[in-house]
Write a protein that holds these residues in place. Sequence first.
Motif, PDB file in Angstrom:
ATOM      1  N   UNK A  61       0.627  -1.226  -0.032  1.00 14.59           N
ATOM      2  CA  UNK A  61       0.043  -0.088  -0.072  1.00 14.59           C
ATOM      3  C   UNK A  61       0.812   1.275  -0.035  1.00 14.59           C
ATOM      4  N   UNK A  62       2.037   1.068   0.778  1.00 15.59           N
ATOM      5  CA  UNK A  62       2.894   2.303   0.777  1.00 15.59           C
ATOM      6  C   UNK A  62       4.360   1.888   0.752  1.00 15.59           C
ATOM      7  N   UNK A  63       5.395   2.566   0.507  1.00 17.21           N
ATOM      8  CA  UNK A  63       6.726   2.233   0.261  1.00 17.21           C
ATOM      9  C   UNK A  63       7.392   3.558   0.850  1.00 17.21           C
ATOM     10  N   UNK A  64       8.029   3.268   1.870  1.00 16.09           N
ATOM     11  CA  UNK A  64       8.800   4.400   2.888  1.00 16.09           C
ATOM     12  C   UNK A  64      10.080   4.318   2.765  1.00 16.09           C
ATOM     13  N   UNK A  65      10.681   5.262   2.302  1.00 13.18           N
ATOM     14  CA  UNK A  65      12.341   5.089   2.557  1.00 13.18           C
ATOM     15  C   UNK A  65      12.700   5.593   3.991  1.00 13.18           C
ATOM     16  N   UNK A  66      13.691   5.059   4.531  1.00 15.81           N
ATOM     17  CA  UNK A  66      14.248   5.445   5.661  1.00 15.81           C
ATOM     18  C   UNK A  66      15.757   5.261   5.747  1.00 15.81           C
ATOM     19  N   UNK A  67      16.119   5.963   6.697  1.00 13.53           N
ATOM     20  CA  UNK A  67      17.670   5.649   6.791  1.00 13.53           C
ATOM     21  C   UNK A  67      18.141   4.159   6.952  1.00 13.53           C
ATOM     22  N   UNK A  68      18.988   3.838   5.959  1.00 10.83           N
ATOM     23  CA  UNK A  68      19.382   2.199   6.013  1.00 10.83           C
ATOM     24  C   UNK A  68      18.396   1.581   5.215  1.00 10.83           C
ATOM     25  N   UNK A  69      17.547   1.869   4.436  1.00  9.74           N
ATOM     26  CA  UNK A  69      16.667   1.155   3.690  1.00  9.74           C
ATOM     27  C   UNK A  69      15.350   1.712   3.446  1.00  9.74           C
ATOM     28  N   UNK A  70      14.287   0.722   3.325  1.00  7.52           N
ATOM     29  CA  UNK A  70      12.982   0.900   3.103  1.00  7.52           C
ATOM     30  C   UNK A  70      12.017   0.100   3.982  1.00  7.52           C
ATOM     31  N   UNK A 128       0.693  -6.021   7.440  1.00  7.46           N
ATOM     32  CA  UNK A 128       1.876  -5.790   8.301  1.00  7.46           C
ATOM     33  C   UNK A 128       2.810  -4.986   7.542  1.00  7.46           C
ATOM     34  N   UNK A 129       3.953  -5.193   7.744  1.00  4.48           N
ATOM     35  CA  UNK A 129       5.356  -4.445   7.094  1.00  4.48           C
ATOM     36  C   UNK A 129       6.435  -5.185   6.851  1.00  4.48           C
ATOM     37  N   UNK A 130       7.323  -5.045   5.921  1.00  3.28           N
ATOM     38  CA  UNK A 130       8.503  -5.475   5.585  1.00  3.28           C
ATOM     39  C   UNK A 130       9.530  -4.547   5.601  1.00  3.28           C
ATOM     40  N   UNK A 131      10.836  -4.590   6.667  1.00  2.00           N
ATOM     41  CA  UNK A 131      11.836  -3.576   6.323  1.00  2.00           C
ATOM     42  C   UNK A 131      13.148  -4.292   5.678  1.00  2.00           C
ATOM     43  N   UNK A 132      13.537  -3.550   4.805  1.00  2.00           N
ATOM     44  CA  UNK A 132      14.542  -4.411   3.982  1.00  2.00           C
ATOM     45  C   UNK A 132      15.760  -3.164   3.425  1.00  2.00           C
TER      46      UNK A 132
END
Length: 351
Positions: A174-183, A190-194
């Motif tokens: 539903x949404x792709x969020x960029x964060x420090x160190x990945x996405x 739920x969610x997946x951090x990568x």
Amino acid sequence: GGATGLSAALHLAQQGASVVLLEAGRIGHGASGRNGGQIIPGLRLGAADLVARFGAEQGGALFHLALSARDLVVDLVARHGIVCDLALTGHLTTAVRPRDLDYFARETEAAARLGYHGLSVLDVPAAQAAVTSPSHGGLLDAGGGHFHTLNYTLGLARAAAAAGAHLHEHSAVMRLERRAGGVVLHTAAGRVSAAQAIVAGDALLRPLNARVHSRIMPVANYMVTTDVLPDGGAALIPGNQAVSDSRFVVNYFRRTPDGRLMFGGGERYSPRPPADMAEFVRPFLERSFPMLAGIGIAHAWGGLVSITRSRLPDIGRDGPLLWAHGYSGQGAVLSTLGGALLAEATLGETS
């Protein structure tokens, strides 16, 4: 969950990466499960155009890289025992105008200069002996052929899962969020951090990443299979090649293992399908094969594919995000190569 994403997942998992694949529908829901299964070596731009645009060195490298997609698919089918009716019988492009033969001759010569000798020009009698459809000749690529792309895609999924990739159907991002160190990829459940994310939605990508989606144009294409033909289609295409014509909006067709003709023709530039897909395709079918006027149509389906302005695939990265799409009508095998290239880039083996 198409060939791009599954190929990337397979190649990454084989190298020991931790891989999660998220598919909004079911595996093969998009173009990888619906296309006509034509194995057409190379890119939409031929050897002559690639050399003219990029020079002999870079154009030749792109040409041979694209040719490797066919060999990659054939190798994966053999290595993983994928049952997908693979027929390496060649691909024939029929000429709808006499001047097309001049282009075919230039392309044959350009490919030979780059070391590829699989092309040959057919005159009118030879082309009409190869396919019983009106034409002014043809270009035969001995490296081509056809296969059942949904079964191939499902086979890729099994191979990726066996290699350790975690595949999740009915898991739309539903949404792709960029964060420090990945996405971080958010789904309804739920969610997946990568560290990195491969965006492989092709024509169905929007609205997940509007900027990447803007680099392609979705086009709706439709195809049919006829009722079983008396001779299994042997009179129409004796050599069982995959065939397409030289029109800008291409007609393409082949025999099926159960004796039907699979035919694709016409495009729409709206995601809304025609009220009757079979009757939308029928005029194109009957124009190519007048002897099949009134033939029963057993199945009709369609979906979105993506094209680019250059007609070359759009492959790139933006930090932790990578993508490949825009195969412009030749995604049946190029998509597998696209996924393999993305896997290499993810692992830092190329740029």
